[in-house]
Write a protein that holds these residues in place. Structure first.
Motif, PDB file in Angstrom:
ATOM      1  N   THR A   8     -37.121  58.197   2.355  1.00  0.00           N
ATOM      2  CA  THR A   8     -38.125  58.075   3.404  1.00  0.00           C
ATOM      3  C   THR A   8     -39.405  57.440   2.871  1.00  0.00           C
ATOM      4  O   THR A   8     -39.581  57.280   1.667  1.00  0.00           O
ATOM      5  N   GLY A   9     -40.292  57.072   3.772  1.00  0.00           N
ATOM      6  CA  GLY A   9     -41.572  56.481   3.391  1.00  0.00           C
ATOM      7  C   GLY A   9     -41.488  55.025   3.010  1.00  0.00           C
ATOM      8  O   GLY A   9     -42.387  54.506   2.326  1.00  0.00           O
ATOM      9  N   LEU A  10     -40.450  54.326   3.435  1.00  0.00           N
ATOM     10  CA  LEU A  10     -40.293  52.918   3.082  1.00  0.00           C
ATOM     11  C   LEU A  10     -41.342  52.064   3.794  1.00  0.00           C
ATOM     12  O   LEU A  10     -41.694  52.305   4.948  1.00  0.00           O
ATOM     13  N   ALA A  11     -41.807  51.048   3.088  1.00  0.00           N
ATOM     14  CA  ALA A  11     -42.739  50.092   3.682  1.00  0.00           C
ATOM     15  C   ALA A  11     -41.972  49.130   4.583  1.00  0.00           C
ATOM     16  O   ALA A  11     -40.755  48.966   4.464  1.00  0.00           O
ATOM     17  N   SER A  12     -42.693  48.474   5.480  1.00  0.00           N
ATOM     18  CA  SER A  12     -42.051  47.533   6.406  1.00  0.00           C
ATOM     19  C   SER A  12     -41.349  46.414   5.641  1.00  0.00           C
ATOM     20  O   SER A  12     -40.282  45.943   6.057  1.00  0.00           O
ATOM     21  N   GLN A  13     -41.916  45.993   4.515  1.00  0.00           N
ATOM     22  CA  GLN A  13     -41.281  44.945   3.718  1.00  0.00           C
ATOM     23  C   GLN A  13     -39.954  45.425   3.138  1.00  0.00           C
ATOM     24  O   GLN A  13     -38.980  44.659   3.083  1.00  0.00           O
ATOM     25  N   GLN A  14     -39.892  46.678   2.722  1.00  0.00           N
ATOM     26  CA  GLN A  14     -38.643  47.219   2.194  1.00  0.00           C
ATOM     27  C   GLN A  14     -37.574  47.298   3.280  1.00  0.00           C
ATOM     28  O   GLN A  14     -36.391  47.032   3.027  1.00  0.00           O
ATOM     29  N   ARG A  15     -37.982  47.643   4.484  1.00  0.00           N
ATOM     30  CA  ARG A  15     -37.029  47.675   5.592  1.00  0.00           C
ATOM     31  C   ARG A  15     -36.521  46.268   5.900  1.00  0.00           C
ATOM     32  O   ARG A  15     -35.347  46.078   6.238  1.00  0.00           O
ATOM     33  N   ALA A  16     -37.391  45.286   5.751  1.00  0.00           N
ATOM     34  CA  ALA A  16     -36.983  43.902   5.978  1.00  0.00           C
ATOM     35  C   ALA A  16     -35.976  43.457   4.922  1.00  0.00           C
ATOM     36  O   ALA A  16     -34.987  42.771   5.229  1.00  0.00           O
ATOM     37  N   VAL A  17     -36.200  43.864   3.676  1.00  0.00           N
ATOM     38  CA  VAL A  17     -35.265  43.531   2.601  1.00  0.00           C
ATOM     39  C   VAL A  17     -33.925  44.214   2.833  1.00  0.00           C
ATOM     40  O   VAL A  17     -32.858  43.633   2.597  1.00  0.00           O
ATOM     41  N   LEU A  18     -33.959  45.449   3.301  1.00  0.00           N
ATOM     42  CA  LEU A  18     -32.722  46.167   3.611  1.00  0.00           C
ATOM     43  C   LEU A  18     -31.939  45.441   4.701  1.00  0.00           C
ATOM     44  O   LEU A  18     -30.716  45.273   4.592  1.00  0.00           O
ATOM     45  N   GLN A  19     -32.639  44.996   5.727  1.00  0.00           N
ATOM     46  CA  GLN A  19     -31.976  44.266   6.808  1.00  0.00           C
ATOM     47  C   GLN A  19     -31.383  42.962   6.288  1.00  0.00           C
ATOM     48  O   GLN A  19     -30.263  42.580   6.656  1.00  0.00           O
ATOM     49  N   ALA A  20     -32.117  42.283   5.409  1.00  0.00           N
ATOM     50  CA  ALA A  20     -31.605  41.036   4.835  1.00  0.00           C
ATOM     51  C   ALA A  20     -30.368  41.291   3.984  1.00  0.00           C
ATOM     52  O   ALA A  20     -29.423  40.490   3.980  1.00  0.00           O
ATOM     53  N   ALA A  21     -30.357  42.410   3.255  1.00  0.00           N
ATOM     54  CA  ALA A  21     -29.208  42.735   2.405  1.00  0.00           C
ATOM     55  C   ALA A  21     -27.949  42.978   3.225  1.00  0.00           C
ATOM     56  O   ALA A  21     -26.830  42.786   2.735  1.00  0.00           O
ATOM     57  N   SER A  22     -28.126  43.393   4.483  1.00  0.00           N
ATOM     58  CA  SER A  22     -26.964  43.690   5.324  1.00  0.00           C
ATOM     59  C   SER A  22     -26.132  42.454   5.634  1.00  0.00           C
ATOM     60  O   SER A  22     -25.009  42.564   6.126  1.00  0.00           O
ATOM     61  N   VAL A  23     -26.682  41.278   5.346  1.00  0.00           N
ATOM     62  CA  VAL A  23     -25.905  40.049   5.507  1.00  0.00           C
ATOM     63  C   VAL A  23     -24.860  39.937   4.393  1.00  0.00           C
ATOM     64  O   VAL A  23     -23.802  39.326   4.567  1.00  0.00           O
ATOM     65  N   GLN A  24     -25.144  40.579   3.254  1.00  0.00           N
ATOM     66  CA  GLN A  24     -24.264  40.492   2.088  1.00  0.00           C
ATOM     67  C   GLN A  24     -23.380  41.718   1.905  1.00  0.00           C
ATOM     68  O   GLN A  24     -22.243  41.601   1.436  1.00  0.00           O
ATOM     69  N   ILE A  25     -23.894  42.898   2.237  1.00  0.00           N
ATOM     70  CA  ILE A  25     -23.191  44.145   1.969  1.00  0.00           C
ATOM     71  C   ILE A  25     -23.342  45.093   3.155  1.00  0.00           C
ATOM     72  O   ILE A  25     -24.257  44.938   3.971  1.00  0.00           O
ATOM     73  N   PRO A  26     -22.458  46.095   3.258  1.00  0.00           N
ATOM     74  CA  PRO A  26     -22.649  47.115   4.295  1.00  0.00           C
ATOM     75  C   PRO A  26     -23.755  48.080   3.874  1.00  0.00           C
ATOM     76  O   PRO A  26     -23.752  48.589   2.759  1.00  0.00           O
ATOM     77  N   VAL A  27     -24.727  48.310   4.759  1.00  0.00           N
ATOM     78  CA  VAL A  27     -25.834  49.213   4.454  1.00  0.00           C
ATOM     79  C   VAL A  27     -25.998  50.218   5.580  1.00  0.00           C
ATOM     80  O   VAL A  27     -25.697  49.935   6.747  1.00  0.00           O
ATOM     81  N   LEU A  28     -26.483  51.389   5.224  1.00  0.00           N
ATOM     82  CA  LEU A  28     -26.794  52.422   6.205  1.00  0.00           C
ATOM     83  C   LEU A  28     -28.026  53.168   5.730  1.00  0.00           C
ATOM     84  O   LEU A  28     -28.032  53.709   4.625  1.00  0.00           O
TER      85      LEU A  28
END
Length: 236
Positions: free
Chosen positions: A93-113
């Motif tokens: 928890t407590g992720l910054a908006s930039q970290q959430r954006a990176v997580l979303q970008a990573a979902s193009v390469q790998i499955p994320v939850l």
């Protein structure tokens, strides 16, 4: 017989990490690949294949990482999963908006939850709330959450997640928070119309449910196609 899914637990010295390690034995389809934690935590992980954060790149092969750490450590484990093309499950928890954006970008390469709450019951409740809000157009929607006195944030992350579900259904939720005793977690979503109301309630009585939910998610996310998944996507 299929080989067990290899799990890396990131943040293994924390309360959730320790619970995950304890409950792994309940999951015959999973095997521990590595327990990753700061070097000072090594004494708390005796008997585990331990890897300090500084040696994250040296961790053995794994199929899915479960991350319950801190925002400062989040980027490293996500980058490792993207590099190795492995699944990523996180409750940090407590992720910054930039970290959430990176997580979303990573979902193009790998499955994320990523989830604010890994209770399987809450995942079902989220779906019910969205469906009720969509069906009961114009009804009042109120969310009441109760937790122990040590919980500082209010409304809880789970309440906000349920509120987002209600919003997707067209409702405009209001929130109320209670802090009392040692309540693990209770969330009530009420829809009120003229002469009638519906109450949807989830009560947690043991924190182990969150670790079991994360293990459930890891077992079902490993090997999936890239994408951003929700816990409710993995219930079957």
């Amino acid at each position: 017989m299929n080989a067990p899914i290899r799990v890396l637990i990131h943040g293994a010295s924390g309360r959730m990490g320790q619970t995950l390690l304890r409950l792994m034995a309940e999951q015959p389809s999973l095997t521990l690949a590595a327990a990753v934690a700061p070097p000072v935590a090594e004494t708390g992980l005796l008997g585990q294949p331990f890897h300090p954060v500084a040696e994250l790149d040296a961790a053995p092969d794994f199929d899915v990482a479960i991350d319950f750490s801190l925002p400062v450590a989040f980027d490293g484990i996500l980058a490792l999963c993207a590099k190795r093309r492995t699944a990523f499950v996180s409750g940090t928890t407590g992720l910054a908006s930039q970290q959430r954006a990176v997580l979303q970008a990573a979902s193009v390469q790998i499955p994320v939850l990523w989830a604010s709450n890994f209770s399987l019951g809450v995942a079902v409740l989220e779906d019910l709330v969205e469906r009720a809000a969509r069906t009961l157009s114009g009804w009042d929607c109120d969310i009441v959450e109760s937790h122990h006195t040590r919980k500082l944030d209010a409304p809880s992350g789970t309440a906000l997640t349920l509120g987002a579900a209600a919003g997707r259904g067209g409702a405009d939720p209001r929130y109320a928070s209670l802090r009392a005793g040692d309540i693990v977690g209770e969330h009530l979503v009420q829809f009120a119309g003229q002469g009638e109301r519906i109450e949807l309630i989830h009560r947690a009585t043991n924190r182990d449910i969150f670790a079991r939910g994360a293990l459930h998610a890891a077992a079902r996310l490993a090997g999936r196609d890239p994408g951003a998944y929700r816990l409710r996507d993995l219930l079957d």
